[in-house]
Design an enzyme around this catalytic site. Structure first.
Site, short mmCIF file in Angstrom:
data_model
loop_
_atom_site.label_atom_id
_atom_site.label_comp_id
_atom_site.label_asym_id
_atom_site.label_seq_id
_atom_site.Cartn_x
_atom_site.Cartn_y
_atom_site.Cartn_z
N SER A 59 0.86 -1.19 0.00
CA SER A 59 0.00 0.00 0.00
C SER A 59 0.89 1.24 0.00
O SER A 59 2.11 1.15 0.21
CB SER A 59 -0.89 0.00 1.25
OG SER A 59 -0.08 0.18 2.41
N ASP A 96 -1.36 -1.69 -3.95
CA ASP A 96 -2.71 -1.77 -3.39
C ASP A 96 -3.26 -0.34 -3.21
O ASP A 96 -2.60 0.51 -2.61
CB ASP A 96 -2.60 -2.48 -2.03
CG ASP A 96 -3.93 -2.93 -1.47
OD1 ASP A 96 -4.88 -3.10 -2.25
OD2 ASP A 96 -4.00 -3.14 -0.23
N GLU A 148 -11.63 -0.08 -9.51
CA GLU A 148 -12.67 -0.37 -8.50
C GLU A 148 -13.93 0.42 -8.77
O GLU A 148 -13.88 1.61 -9.08
CB GLU A 148 -12.15 -0.07 -7.08
CG GLU A 148 -13.20 -0.35 -6.00
CD GLU A 148 -12.66 -0.43 -4.58
OE1 GLU A 148 -11.44 -0.54 -4.39
OE2 GLU A 148 -13.49 -0.36 -3.65
N HIS A 228 -11.91 -7.09 -2.05
CA HIS A 228 -11.12 -6.46 -0.97
C HIS A 228 -11.79 -6.75 0.37
O HIS A 228 -12.92 -7.22 0.41
CB HIS A 228 -11.05 -4.94 -1.18
CG HIS A 228 -10.09 -4.53 -2.24
ND1 HIS A 228 -8.96 -3.80 -1.97
CD2 HIS A 228 -10.07 -4.77 -3.57
CE1 HIS A 228 -8.29 -3.60 -3.09
NE2 HIS A 228 -8.95 -4.17 -4.08
N GLY A 229 -11.10 -6.41 1.43
CA GLY A 229 -11.70 -6.52 2.76
C GLY A 229 -12.15 -7.93 3.08
O GLY A 229 -13.21 -8.13 3.67
N SER A 231 -10.68 -10.41 4.97
CA SER A 231 -10.17 -11.14 6.13
C SER A 231 -11.34 -11.74 6.90
O SER A 231 -12.43 -11.17 6.96
CB SER A 231 -9.38 -10.21 7.06
OG SER A 231 -8.06 -10.04 6.58
N ASN A 271 -8.15 -10.25 -1.24
CA ASN A 271 -7.19 -9.44 -0.48
C ASN A 271 -7.27 -9.72 1.01
O ASN A 271 -8.35 -9.60 1.60
CB ASN A 271 -7.50 -7.95 -0.69
CG ASN A 271 -7.07 -7.44 -2.04
OD1 ASN A 271 -6.75 -8.21 -2.93
ND2 ASN A 271 -7.05 -6.14 -2.18
P1 13P Z 1 -8.76 -6.80 5.14
O1 13P Z 1 -8.67 -5.58 6.01
O2 13P Z 1 -10.08 -7.48 5.27
O3 13P Z 1 -7.64 -7.75 5.38
O4 13P Z 1 -8.66 -6.30 3.60
C1 13P Z 1 -7.42 -6.02 3.04
C2 13P Z 1 -7.52 -5.33 1.71
O5 13P Z 1 -8.55 -5.26 1.08
C3 13P Z 1 -6.28 -4.75 1.19
O6 13P Z 1 -6.51 -4.04 0.02
O1 G3H Z 2 -6.73 -1.80 2.18
C1 G3H Z 2 -5.86 -1.47 2.96
C2 G3H Z 2 -4.77 -2.43 3.30
O2 G3H Z 2 -5.16 -3.25 4.37
C3 G3H Z 2 -3.49 -1.70 3.56
O3 G3H Z 2 -3.55 -1.01 4.77
O4 G3H Z 2 -2.99 1.32 4.13
O5 G3H Z 2 -2.78 0.54 6.50
O6 G3H Z 2 -1.16 -0.25 4.74
P1 G3H Z 2 -2.56 0.24 5.04
ZN ZN Z 3 -8.38 -3.05 -0.10
#
Ligand code: 13P
Ligand code: G3H
Ligand code: ZN
Length: 326
Positions: A59, A96, A148, A228-229, A231, A271
């Site tokens: 990122s 990212d 996106e 994305h997102g 987790s 992701n």
């Molecule tokens: P999480 O916060 O769910 O791990 O998503 C990460 C992400 O989308 C990074 O671009």
């Molecule tokens: O989508 C965001 C990723 O989890 C990266 O997070 O911007 O804190 O490095 P960050």
């Molecule tokens: Zn993301």
């Protein structure tokens, strides 16, 4: 700046071929974020040992934290390390949430093989124009681009979205056609971070909007879609963190069975960042609580790294289905 560096000279690949195989094969490529040595070692070790293609993603915040030159040399080391492990796995270096043409160009010129330009917060026409501009530069360097449509709730680097806006399926075909992107991130109910859903007592996590995903797939059949997102906010880690002095009550993520369902569709990139953060934090807290006299970072970061390896292997094997697909 000096001469541009091509990812091809760094032993990296773009995402085109691995996405095609993932869409056809009904699995998803894992995209793991990294900021430091232990995370990168864990990602490469786990993906080499499970023979999985992998996207290692950086990122803007990671670039600021670790220094872009340092990151590039770490990635060169990671590619070499995988080879020395006897693993011939495709490795993509991906930006990212790129938020400007300049940042994307800079990454392309410094060896990234894949770029995300995130114009999702912009009005539609501006998103199209910015994404198109990045695609033109990227494709001239054989770098693939993720765009996106739709806004995820949560935190994306400096951008905080209060509420999500689901992707409108009517827009996807036009967007893909006008921009020339190679993959598209959509918003179907996931969000960034460790607090994805606010649940009342006894409530369970609401299902993702698979109806929107299906509508998108109908309009752009076989086109690579990104989640994305994603987790799961592994409950065991949240419990360990809380047990050893942390405070993460109410942290909740996307259940694994829903991710498995998404991976079987045209979703070909998933992701994951927060789960890795939780694994590291849980293990460091546990280690230091049990051995308060330890002050060698290799001990507690080593324990965290081992946990990260197990987590990533599990994701590749049991959730994304990317194990054995290198
Ligand atoms: P999480 O916060 O769910 O791990 O998503 C990460 C992400 O989308 C990074 O671009
Ligand atoms: O989508 C965001 C990723 O989890 C990266 O997070 O911007 O804190 O490095 P960050
Ligand atoms: Zn993301």
């Amino acid at each position: 700046m000096g001469d541009a560096i091509s990812y091809k000279d760094l032993g990296l690949v773009n995402s085109r071929e691995i996405f095609r195989k993932a869409v056809d094969g009904g699995y998803a490529i894992p995209a793991y974020n990294f900021n430091n040595l232990e995370q990168l070692q864990a990602i490469i070790t786990a993906c080499a040992e499970t023979s999985s293609p992998v996207i290692i993603q950086v990122s803007k915040g990671a670039r600021n934290y670790a220094n872009e030159t340092m990151l590039r040399y770490m990635v060169i080391g990671a590619v070499q390390m995988a080879k020395e492990m006897g693993a011939d796995i495709p490795i993509v270096l991906h930006l990212d949430h790129g938020d400007s043409f300049e940042l994307c160009k800079n990454c392309i010129d410094s060896g990234f093989s894949s770029i995300m330009i995130d114009g999702s917060h912009l009005p539609y026409d501006e998103n199209v124009a910015l994404t198109r501009q990045v695609v033109e530069y990227a494709h001239a360097h054989d770098v693939t681009v993720e765009g996106e449509l739709g806004v995820l709730a949560g935190i994306e680097d400096d951008v905080v979205a209060e509420k999500s806006t689901y992707t409108q399926p009517e827009e996807v075909e036009d967007f893909v056609q006008k921009t020339g992107v190679d993959s598209l991130a959509i918003s179907i109910g996931t969000s960034h971070g460790a607090f994805k859903f606010k649940l009342k007592e006894g409530e369970s996590v609401p299902p993702l909007r698979f109806d929107i995903l299906e509508e998108c797939e109908k309009r752009i059949p076989g086109f690579p879609i990104v989640l994305h997102g994603a987790s799961s906010v592994v409950p065991e880690y949240v419990a360990l963190i809380n047990q050893y002095g942390g405070k993460m009550d109410g942290a909740v993520g996307v259940p694994e069975d829903q991710l498995r369902q998404a991976a079987a569709s045209a979703v070909c990139k998933i992701n994951i960042d927060s789960d890795g953060r939780l694994a590291v934090t849980a293990k460091v807290r546990e280690y230091l609580a049990n051995d308060p006299g330890e002050f060698d970072p290799r001990k507690y970061l080593g324990a965290a790294r081992n946990e990260l390896i197990s987590l990533i292997k599990h994701k590749n094997e049991a959730v994304l289905g990317s194990a054995g697909k290198a």
